[in-house]
Write a protein that holds these residues in place. Sequence first.
Motif, PDB file in Angstrom:
ATOM      1  N   ALA A  75       0.832  -1.213   0.000  1.00 26.30           N
ATOM      2  CA  ALA A  75       0.000   0.000   0.000  1.00 26.30           C
ATOM      3  C   ALA A  75       0.861   1.255   0.000  1.00 26.30           C
ATOM      4  O   ALA A  75       0.570   2.224  -0.716  1.00 26.30           O
ATOM      5  N   HIS A  76       1.938   1.274   0.785  1.00 26.10           N
ATOM      6  CA  HIS A  76       2.811   2.441   0.816  1.00 26.10           C
ATOM      7  C   HIS A  76       3.543   2.618  -0.514  1.00 26.10           C
ATOM      8  O   HIS A  76       3.728   3.746  -0.985  1.00 26.10           O
ATOM      9  N   GLN A  77       3.949   1.535  -1.127  1.00 28.43           N
ATOM     10  CA  GLN A  77       4.614   1.635  -2.427  1.00 28.43           C
ATOM     11  C   GLN A  77       3.667   2.168  -3.486  1.00 28.43           C
ATOM     12  O   GLN A  77       4.052   2.989  -4.322  1.00 28.43           O
ATOM     13  N   SER A  78       2.423   1.714  -3.449  1.00 26.39           N
ATOM     14  CA  SER A  78       1.447   2.191  -4.420  1.00 26.39           C
ATOM     15  C   SER A  78       1.155   3.674  -4.252  1.00 26.39           C
ATOM     16  O   SER A  78       0.872   4.379  -5.224  1.00 26.39           O
ATOM     17  N   ALA A  79       1.211   4.168  -3.008  1.00 23.55           N
ATOM     18  CA  ALA A  79       0.961   5.589  -2.770  1.00 23.55           C
ATOM     19  C   ALA A  79       2.082   6.456  -3.339  1.00 23.55           C
ATOM     20  O   ALA A  79       1.846   7.611  -3.706  1.00 23.55           O
ATOM     21  N   SER A  80       3.288   5.908  -3.445  1.00 18.13           N
ATOM     22  CA  SER A  80       4.424   6.678  -3.953  1.00 18.13           C
ATOM     23  C   SER A  80       4.722   6.417  -5.422  1.00 18.13           C
ATOM     24  O   SER A  80       5.312   7.265  -6.093  1.00 18.13           O
ATOM     25  N   TYR A  81       4.338   5.242  -5.903  1.00 16.81           N
ATOM     26  CA  TYR A  81       4.650   4.869  -7.288  1.00 16.81           C
ATOM     27  C   TYR A  81       3.357   4.439  -7.971  1.00 16.81           C
ATOM     28  O   TYR A  81       2.964   3.274  -7.908  1.00 16.81           O
ATOM     29  N   ARG A  82       2.710   5.387  -8.604  1.00 13.53           N
ATOM     30  CA  ARG A  82       1.424   5.120  -9.258  1.00 13.53           C
ATOM     31  C   ARG A  82       1.635   4.339 -10.544  1.00 13.53           C
ATOM     32  O   ARG A  82       2.702   4.359 -11.148  1.00 13.53           O
ATOM     33  N   GLY A  83       0.582   3.690 -10.982  1.00 17.69           N
ATOM     34  CA  GLY A  83       0.630   2.967 -12.237  1.00 17.69           C
ATOM     35  C   GLY A  83       1.015   1.509 -12.047  1.00 17.69           C
ATOM     36  O   GLY A  83       1.087   1.006 -10.926  1.00 17.69           O
ATOM     37  N   ARG A 371      11.109  -0.802   3.320  1.00 16.89           N
ATOM     38  CA  ARG A 371      11.821  -0.386   4.520  1.00 16.89           C
ATOM     39  C   ARG A 371      12.651   0.867   4.253  1.00 16.89           C
ATOM     40  O   ARG A 371      12.714   1.783   5.076  1.00 16.89           O
ATOM     41  N   VAL A 372      13.280   0.943   3.074  1.00 13.14           N
ATOM     42  CA  VAL A 372      14.035   2.146   2.712  1.00 13.14           C
ATOM     43  C   VAL A 372      13.085   3.312   2.450  1.00 13.14           C
ATOM     44  O   VAL A 372      13.326   4.440   2.871  1.00 13.14           O
ATOM     45  N   LEU A 373      11.970   3.013   1.777  1.00 10.55           N
ATOM     46  CA  LEU A 373      10.985   4.050   1.481  1.00 10.55           C
ATOM     47  C   LEU A 373      10.428   4.662   2.761  1.00 10.55           C
ATOM     48  O   LEU A 373      10.176   5.873   2.824  1.00 10.55           O
ATOM     49  N   LEU A 374      10.242   3.839   3.787  1.00  9.60           N
ATOM     50  CA  LEU A 374       9.618   4.283   5.029  1.00  9.60           C
ATOM     51  C   LEU A 374      10.631   4.674   6.100  1.00  9.60           C
ATOM     52  O   LEU A 374      10.281   4.786   7.280  1.00  9.60           O
ATOM     53  N   ALA A 375      11.891   4.870   5.688  1.00 11.66           N
ATOM     54  CA  ALA A 375      12.947   5.156   6.663  1.00 11.66           C
ATOM     55  C   ALA A 375      12.652   6.401   7.489  1.00 11.66           C
ATOM     56  O   ALA A 375      13.042   6.497   8.654  1.00 11.66           O
ATOM     57  N   GLU A 376      11.972   7.383   6.899  1.00 10.38           N
ATOM     58  CA  GLU A 376      11.665   8.612   7.622  1.00 10.38           C
ATOM     59  C   GLU A 376      10.211   8.674   8.062  1.00 10.38           C
ATOM     60  O   GLU A 376       9.725   9.722   8.477  1.00 10.38           O
ATOM     61  N   ASP A 377       9.506   7.545   7.975  1.00 13.01           N
ATOM     62  CA  ASP A 377       8.110   7.472   8.398  1.00 13.01           C
ATOM     63  C   ASP A 377       8.058   6.982   9.840  1.00 13.01           C
ATOM     64  O   ASP A 377       9.068   6.934  10.535  1.00 13.01           O
ATOM     65  N   GLN A 378       6.870   6.600  10.292  1.00 14.98           N
ATOM     66  CA  GLN A 378       6.716   6.072  11.636  1.00 14.98           C
ATOM     67  C   GLN A 378       7.545   4.793  11.804  1.00 14.98           C
ATOM     68  O   GLN A 378       7.603   3.957  10.902  1.00 14.98           O
TER      69      GLN A 378
END
Length: 426
Positions: A75-83, A371-378
């Motif tokens: 879900a997080h990947q889809s929010a950042s990389y559409r299509g 995990r890399v994408l969310l490094a600065e997330d919660q």
Amino acid sequence: MGQRIAERGSVPARERSPGAARGSLGSALPLALGGMLGAGLFAAIAPATLAAGPLVLLALPLVLLAVACCALASAHQSASYRGPGAAYACIRARLGVLPARFGASTALAGQVAALGAVAGVLVEHAMPGVPRPVAAAIVLFAVLASTAGLRIRGAAAWVWLLLPVGVVVLVVAVCFAIEPPPAAAAGEPASDGAIGLTGAAGVLFFGFLGFERLTAPAEERDRHRGAVVKWGVIISAALAGGLVSLLLWALLHQLGPARLALSGQPVLDALDAAAGGALRPVVGTAIGLALFPVLLGVLESLRSTALAVQRDQDLPAALGRLSRAGTPYLLDLCAGIAAAVVALLVEPVAAMAFASCCLLVHHALANAAARVLLAEDQVWRMRAACLGMGLAVIMAMSMPVHAMLGTLVVVIAGPLLAGLVSRRWS
């Protein structure tokens, strides 16, 4: 280079259009459940019992935890990389070209094998005794229908979901209506302990695939708001887990672990054991009908990843040509032929184990990228991605030897072929 890819693939928050997202839970649930209630529900239980013995029910919480972590990452990947191919795009942007090729190769090989496995299970239950070419023909028919634009959505999707639910309810009622005969002297299959549980979880993971149709849809018309996606995944996983638990409990009660582990058609064998053999044609036909939309869903997932790979020039450009229905007809045809070969040459359970192993490797890489994408997330979201990566690796390493060896071949051959096609190695 990775930074340039990230800039091209990701979609900044200010450029997204949340108004295009839908908010109906009723339209979200069939997307995920339509894939989850598939061949794994009816064919993965026996090999899972063979791996874990009477402890097989303990593998379900492990599977559900892995599914939750993978769905969150998706879900997080889809929010950042559409299509199309959000997971693949995230792996390429965050981890690099070679890991992306590993992820794409295992995803595509796993989905092709899944098509062949689902078709094989469909034929074994709905048309027992027919030759294997019938399964190959069903794969090609499903591919042609999908290429022509067939999509099962809305009320039709809900009606189709009633079939597997109805089968489970009927089989559970029959299995508990009559007491099983005394267990044979052969006893129960021995469990391999922790390895047996993780191996069983790896096989059962096949029965929960399909959540990415909701968490990372290739088409904007299938995209839903974040809250709907979250509750859709939670409810779908809970319903699928409950149905698998009920069916597994009933089959263990009626057949026992030893007979269940060796059964080729556990649902139909349990009906015979419970004096319900007259229901075999009805139940078999219902299972066959229930599995047809699963073929369409697997092809949608395969198409999504393949189009993303093709746009990065790691697949031939001709595969991206679209039909009048807006579907990549050459890509669909190639995937259908490959899946038909699998259906012809490989037993459904073996194809299912290979598909599950490949897709576990793919999700391990996708969780690593998340995990890399969310490094600065919660922190808990990043740790969930780490947990998903670890669980996927452990389950993949616990799969049957033939599945692991086949996956290793894919991991080696896939990037080599992609490099030859694109003439780029980094």
